[in-house]
Design an enzyme around this catalytic site. Structure first.
Site, PDB file in Angstrom:
ATOM      1  N   ASN A  35       0.834  -1.213   0.000  1.00  0.00           N
ATOM      2  CA  ASN A  35       0.000   0.000   0.000  1.00  0.00           C
ATOM      3  C   ASN A  35       0.864   1.257   0.000  1.00  0.00           C
ATOM      4  OD1 ASN A  35      -2.607   1.097  -0.102  1.00  0.00           O
ATOM      5  ND2 ASN A  35      -2.538   1.585   2.083  1.00  0.00           N
ATOM      6  N   SER A 124      -5.288   2.164  17.463  1.00  0.00           N
ATOM      7  CA  SER A 124      -6.285   3.050  16.856  1.00  0.00           C
ATOM      8  C   SER A 124      -7.395   3.351  17.855  1.00  0.00           C
ATOM      9  CB  SER A 124      -6.864   2.327  15.632  1.00  0.00           C
ATOM     10  OG  SER A 124      -8.033   2.955  15.186  1.00  0.00           O
ATOM     11  N   TYR A 149     -10.879  -5.405  11.103  1.00  0.00           N
ATOM     12  CA  TYR A 149      -9.683  -4.568  11.228  1.00  0.00           C
ATOM     13  C   TYR A 149      -9.516  -4.105  12.677  1.00  0.00           C
ATOM     14  CZ  TYR A 149      -6.981  -0.285  11.403  1.00  0.00           C
ATOM     15  OH  TYR A 149      -6.082   0.693  11.786  1.00  0.00           O
ATOM     16  N   LYS A 153      -6.548  -4.781  15.849  1.00  0.00           N
ATOM     17  CA  LYS A 153      -5.872  -3.798  16.719  1.00  0.00           C
ATOM     18  C   LYS A 153      -6.035  -4.196  18.182  1.00  0.00           C
ATOM     19  CE  LYS A 153      -4.112  -1.409  13.544  1.00  0.00           C
ATOM     20  NZ  LYS A 153      -2.660  -1.474  13.335  1.00  0.00           N
ATOM     21  N   TYR A 176      -4.065   6.120  17.722  1.00  0.00           N
ATOM     22  CA  TYR A 176      -4.279   7.321  16.900  1.00  0.00           C
ATOM     23  C   TYR A 176      -5.766   7.578  16.743  1.00  0.00           C
ATOM     24  CZ  TYR A 176       0.108   5.317  14.953  1.00  0.00           C
ATOM     25  OH  TYR A 176       1.331   4.717  14.746  1.00  0.00           O
ATOM     26  N   PHE A 177      -6.136   8.854  16.717  1.00  0.00           N
ATOM     27  CA  PHE A 177      -7.498   9.203  16.331  1.00  0.00           C
ATOM     28  C   PHE A 177      -7.507   9.324  14.793  1.00  0.00           C
ATOM     29  CE2 PHE A 177     -10.214   9.323  20.095  1.00  0.00           C
ATOM     30  CZ  PHE A 177      -9.293   8.757  20.956  1.00  0.00           C
TER      31      PHE A 177
HETATM   32  P1  NAD Z   1      -0.463   2.669   5.117  1.00  0.00           P
HETATM   33  O1  NAD Z   1      -1.207   1.598   4.424  1.00  0.00           O
HETATM   34  O2  NAD Z   1      -0.188   3.916   4.391  1.00  0.00           O
HETATM   35  O3  NAD Z   1       0.947   2.097   5.647  1.00  0.00           O
HETATM   36  C1  NAD Z   1       1.153   0.745   5.992  1.00  0.00           C
HETATM   37  C2  NAD Z   1       2.388   0.268   5.256  1.00  0.00           C
HETATM   38  O4  NAD Z   1       2.653  -1.079   5.628  1.00  0.00           O
HETATM   39  C3  NAD Z   1       2.235   0.281   3.742  1.00  0.00           C
HETATM   40  O5  NAD Z   1       3.347   0.968   3.178  1.00  0.00           O
HETATM   41  C4  NAD Z   1       2.219  -1.181   3.328  1.00  0.00           C
HETATM   42  O6  NAD Z   1       2.823  -1.383   2.075  1.00  0.00           O
HETATM   43  C5  NAD Z   1       2.989  -1.819   4.461  1.00  0.00           C
HETATM   44  N1  NAD Z   1       2.633  -3.217   4.760  1.00  0.00           N
HETATM   45  C6  NAD Z   1       1.395  -3.730   4.993  1.00  0.00           C
HETATM   46  N2  NAD Z   1       1.488  -5.048   5.241  1.00  0.00           N
HETATM   47  C7  NAD Z   1       2.802  -5.382   5.196  1.00  0.00           C
HETATM   48  C8  NAD Z   1       3.541  -6.587   5.366  1.00  0.00           C
HETATM   49  N3  NAD Z   1       2.936  -7.751   5.641  1.00  0.00           N
HETATM   50  N4  NAD Z   1       4.886  -6.557   5.238  1.00  0.00           N
HETATM   51  C9  NAD Z   1       5.512  -5.397   4.949  1.00  0.00           C
HETATM   52  N5  NAD Z   1       4.888  -4.225   4.781  1.00  0.00           N
HETATM   53  C10 NAD Z   1       3.545  -4.218   4.893  1.00  0.00           C
HETATM   54  O7  NAD Z   1      -1.219   2.948   6.494  1.00  0.00           O
HETATM   55  P2  NAD Z   1      -1.059   4.154   7.522  1.00  0.00           P
HETATM   56  O8  NAD Z   1      -2.257   5.012   7.416  1.00  0.00           O
HETATM   57  O9  NAD Z   1       0.291   4.753   7.415  1.00  0.00           O
HETATM   58  O10 NAD Z   1      -1.194   3.352   8.874  1.00  0.00           O
HETATM   59  C11 NAD Z   1      -0.062   2.901   9.595  1.00  0.00           C
HETATM   60  C12 NAD Z   1      -0.532   2.127  10.812  1.00  0.00           C
HETATM   61  O11 NAD Z   1      -1.345   2.941  11.619  1.00  0.00           O
HETATM   62  C13 NAD Z   1      -1.367   0.884  10.476  1.00  0.00           C
HETATM   63  O12 NAD Z   1      -1.046  -0.127  11.404  1.00  0.00           O
HETATM   64  C14 NAD Z   1      -2.785   1.360  10.697  1.00  0.00           C
HETATM   65  O13 NAD Z   1      -3.641   0.311  11.038  1.00  0.00           O
HETATM   66  C15 NAD Z   1      -2.587   2.318  11.864  1.00  0.00           C
HETATM   67  N6  NAD Z   1      -3.634   3.350  11.955  1.00  0.00           N
HETATM   68  C16 NAD Z   1      -3.926   4.127  10.864  1.00  0.00           C
HETATM   69  C17 NAD Z   1      -4.915   5.088  10.935  1.00  0.00           C
HETATM   70  C18 NAD Z   1      -5.298   5.912   9.729  1.00  0.00           C
HETATM   71  O14 NAD Z   1      -6.418   6.432   9.711  1.00  0.00           O
HETATM   72  N7  NAD Z   1      -4.435   6.078   8.749  1.00  0.00           N
HETATM   73  C19 NAD Z   1      -5.604   5.289  12.153  1.00  0.00           C
HETATM   74  C20 NAD Z   1      -5.257   4.500  13.257  1.00  0.00           C
HETATM   75  C21 NAD Z   1      -4.262   3.523  13.141  1.00  0.00           C
HETATM   76  C1  WQD Z   2     -14.845  10.242   9.300  1.00  0.00           C
HETATM   77  C2  WQD Z   2     -16.262  10.811   9.252  1.00  0.00           C
HETATM   78  C3  WQD Z   2     -17.870   9.387   8.154  1.00  0.00           C
HETATM   79  C4  WQD Z   2     -16.211   9.620   4.167  1.00  0.00           C
HETATM   80  C5  WQD Z   2     -11.655   5.275  10.195  1.00  0.00           C
HETATM   81  C6  WQD Z   2     -11.467   3.882  10.722  1.00  0.00           C
HETATM   82  C7  WQD Z   2     -10.735   3.905  12.025  1.00  0.00           C
HETATM   83  C8  WQD Z   2      -9.443   4.698  11.921  1.00  0.00           C
HETATM   84  C9  WQD Z   2      -9.652   6.030  11.309  1.00  0.00           C
HETATM   85  C10 WQD Z   2      -7.619   3.217  11.488  1.00  0.00           C
HETATM   86  C11 WQD Z   2     -17.346   9.766   9.542  1.00  0.00           C
HETATM   87  C12 WQD Z   2     -17.698  10.689   7.409  1.00  0.00           C
HETATM   88  C13 WQD Z   2     -16.422   9.801   5.521  1.00  0.00           C
HETATM   89  C14 WQD Z   2     -17.148  10.146   3.253  1.00  0.00           C
HETATM   90  C15 WQD Z   2     -18.410  11.038   5.088  1.00  0.00           C
HETATM   91  N1  WQD Z   2      -8.488   4.037  11.090  1.00  0.00           N
HETATM   92  N2  WQD Z   2     -17.494  10.497   5.969  1.00  0.00           N
HETATM   93  N3  WQD Z   2     -18.209  10.844   3.752  1.00  0.00           N
HETATM   94  O1  WQD Z   2     -14.727   6.229  10.210  1.00  0.00           O
HETATM   95  O2  WQD Z   2     -13.748   7.867  11.914  1.00  0.00           O
HETATM   96  O3  WQD Z   2     -12.409   6.009  11.125  1.00  0.00           O
HETATM   97  O4  WQD Z   2     -10.368   5.874  10.072  1.00  0.00           O
HETATM   98  O5  WQD Z   2      -7.462   2.736  12.554  1.00  0.00           O
HETATM   99  O6  WQD Z   2     -10.505   2.598  12.381  1.00  0.00           O
HETATM  100  O7  WQD Z   2     -12.745   3.289  10.894  1.00  0.00           O
HETATM  101  O8  WQD Z   2     -12.897   7.860   9.572  1.00  0.00           O
HETATM  102  O9  WQD Z   2     -12.436   9.270   7.618  1.00  0.00           O
HETATM  103  O10 WQD Z   2     -13.791   7.161   7.301  1.00  0.00           O
HETATM  104  O11 WQD Z   2     -14.815   9.077   8.503  1.00  0.00           O
HETATM  105  O12 WQD Z   2     -19.388  11.656   5.491  1.00  0.00           O
HETATM  106  O13 WQD Z   2     -17.039   9.986   2.039  1.00  0.00           O
HETATM  107  O14 WQD Z   2     -16.527  11.279   7.929  1.00  0.00           O
HETATM  108  O15 WQD Z   2     -19.205   8.984   8.148  1.00  0.00           O
HETATM  109  O16 WQD Z   2     -18.333  10.379  10.282  1.00  0.00           O
HETATM  110  P1  WQD Z   2     -13.587   6.982  10.724  1.00  0.00           P
HETATM  111  P2  WQD Z   2     -13.433   8.319   8.158  1.00  0.00           P
END
Ligand code: NAD
Ligand code: WQD
Length: 339
Positions: A35, A124, A149, A153, A176-177
């Site tokens: 990704n 998360s 998912y 976590k 993270y939020f």
């Molecule tokens: P992202 O997908 O951009 O980054 C994840 C990276 O891990 C990618 O570059 C992907 O190629 C790599 N990857 C996945 N599986 C792998 C594997 N088996 N081996 C090697 N590499 C692998 O995601 P992100 O948004 O940067 O998120 C990073 C972390 O934070 C994740 O664990 C995600 O669950 C967590 N997180 C993200 C959010 C969000 O909203 N972005 C919120 C809360 C928690």
């Molecule tokens: C935010 C708000 C939607 C898209 C997700 C994961 C969570 C965490 C963070 C990793 C919500 C609204 C969204 C759209 C909309 N990730 N929305 N139209 O759902 O808080 O959390 O990302 O850990 O696990 O579930 O984030 O950005 O999808 O949505 O109205 O096209 O925006 O309904 O209220 P969410 P989001």
């Protein structure tokens, strides 16, 4: 000091790698590019003047992981690698359990075998589900996760609690939020794969004309303007929290540590507020329509991040508008790249 960053070419990982390099850590990235894209490595080098060591493989390949640990004197890990698409996790839950948990356990086994400590896990706010009270602090009870998912976590956190206890290790769980924004150089940001599920990438692509209209999922929530409320945290602020958490672990005199921190701004913003802030910050229109609620969505979630401020000396510094400006600059960069 060498730090393994799994998923270090991803969205949050790449920003964190930059902050680690700025703080003189030697960074070793393992990322299978499932990704992310290779050009991010060049961009990290352009920003920092240093090219991190990079291994492109899947962490489920144990023998390759062992070779990395044999080649470097690794002193800690920040584990970003995971699959993160909530909807997809409901369709293919086994892929999510396998990727997110096997990858994690493989790295932990290397830590155990070689007696390495200092492990930071990307958790998360999804582990809290719809909390009964706002703001959410670290003692807020966890509810059953809404998605597979989210379960990975919660399970990841449990695995790390056992790891820390049984092998006397220092571990930090960072919850993270909603991370948003891009690097101020516009050289790093979130890479959209297909139609975005998350709000800010969708808003950005709508402003850019890639999507026709934003669908706002529900305006009948019991909130001020009827749209759902989240805590949007700027990705560079988030990245800095990882460095603070890592330094705290490394400098700890305790053998066994299990720290948990919420990383958010402490402020909730509604969907409509995000749309308005984006329009104002970037002077572009974001056409939208109101649609029914999205299944599985919660009404409101925002953090109490006081613990991180008190114990890590970290707090979010960037406003929603500033963060949304960087997103727009990143979008323009991506467009230029593909032209
Ligand atoms: P992202 O997908 O951009 O980054 C994840 C990276 O891990 C990618 O570059 C992907 O190629 C790599 N990857 C996945 N599986 C792998 C594997 N088996 N081996 C090697 N590499 C692998 O995601 P992100 O948004 O940067 O998120 C990073 C972390 O934070 C994740 O664990 C995600 O669950 C967590 N997180 C993200 C959010 C969000 O909203 N972005 C919120 C809360 C928690
Ligand atoms: C935010 C708000 C939607 C898209 C997700 C994961 C969570 C965490 C963070 C990793 C919500 C609204 C969204 C759209 C909309 N990730 N929305 N139209 O759902 O808080 O959390 O990302 O850990 O696990 O579930 O984030 O950005 O999808 O949505 O109205 O096209 O925006 O309904 O209220 P969410 P989001």
């Amino acid at each position: 000091m060498s730090i393994l960053v799994t998923g270090g070419l991803g969205y949050i990982g790449s920003h964190t790698v930059v902050e680690l390099i700025k703080n003189n850590f030697e960074v070793i990235i393992v990322d299978d590019l499932s990704n992310s894209e290779k050009f991010i490595l060049n961009n990290i080098e352009e920003i920092t003047g240093k090219r991190p060591i990079f291994y492109p493989f899947d962490l489920r390949r144990k023998e390759l992981l062992t070779q990395v640990f044999e080649a470097h004197d690794i002193k800690g890990c920040i584990n970003f690698a995971a699959s993160k698409a909530v909807g997809e996790s409901m369709v293919e839950p086994l892929d999510y359990y396998e990727n997110n948990l096997f990858s994690l356990v493989n790295v932990l086994q290397e830590f155990r075998k070689r007696n390495i400590s200092n492990f930071i896990f990307s958790s998360s706010c999804t582990v809290y589900g719809q909390a009964d009270e706002m703001p959410i602090d670290e003692n807020t009870p966890l509810k059953e996760a809404e998605s597979s998912y989210g379960k990975t976590k919660q399970m990841g956190e449990d695995i790390l609690k056992d790891f820390s206890r049984a092998y006397q290790k220092r571990v930090t769980l960072l919850r993270y939020f909603n991370p948003i924004g891009a690097h101020p150089t516009a050289l790093l940001g979130e890479l959209p794969s297909g139609i975005p599920n998350n709000l800010v990438p969708y808003v950005t692509q709508t402003a850019a004309g890639i999507r026709e209209k934003l669908s706002i999922w529900g305006d009948d929530y019991p909130t001020e303007d009827g749209t759902a409320v989240r805590d949007y945290i700027y990705v560079v602020d988030l990245a800095k929290a990882h460095v603070a958490a890592l330094k705290k672990l490394i400098n700890s005199e305790e053998e066994t540590v299990l720290d948990v921190y919420n990383l958010g701004t402490g402020k909730g913003s509604s969907v409509l507020e995000v749309v308005k802030a984006f329009e104002l910050a970037n002077d572009v229109a974001v056409p939208y329509q109101i649609c029914p609620r999205r299944e599985g969505d919660i009404t409101v979630a925002y953090a109490n991040a006081d613990k991180a401020e008190k114990e890590l000396g970290w707090k979010s510094e960037t406003t929603l508008e500033e963060a949304l400006k960087t997103t727009w600059e990143w979008q323009k960069y991506l467009k230029e790249r593909t032209n």
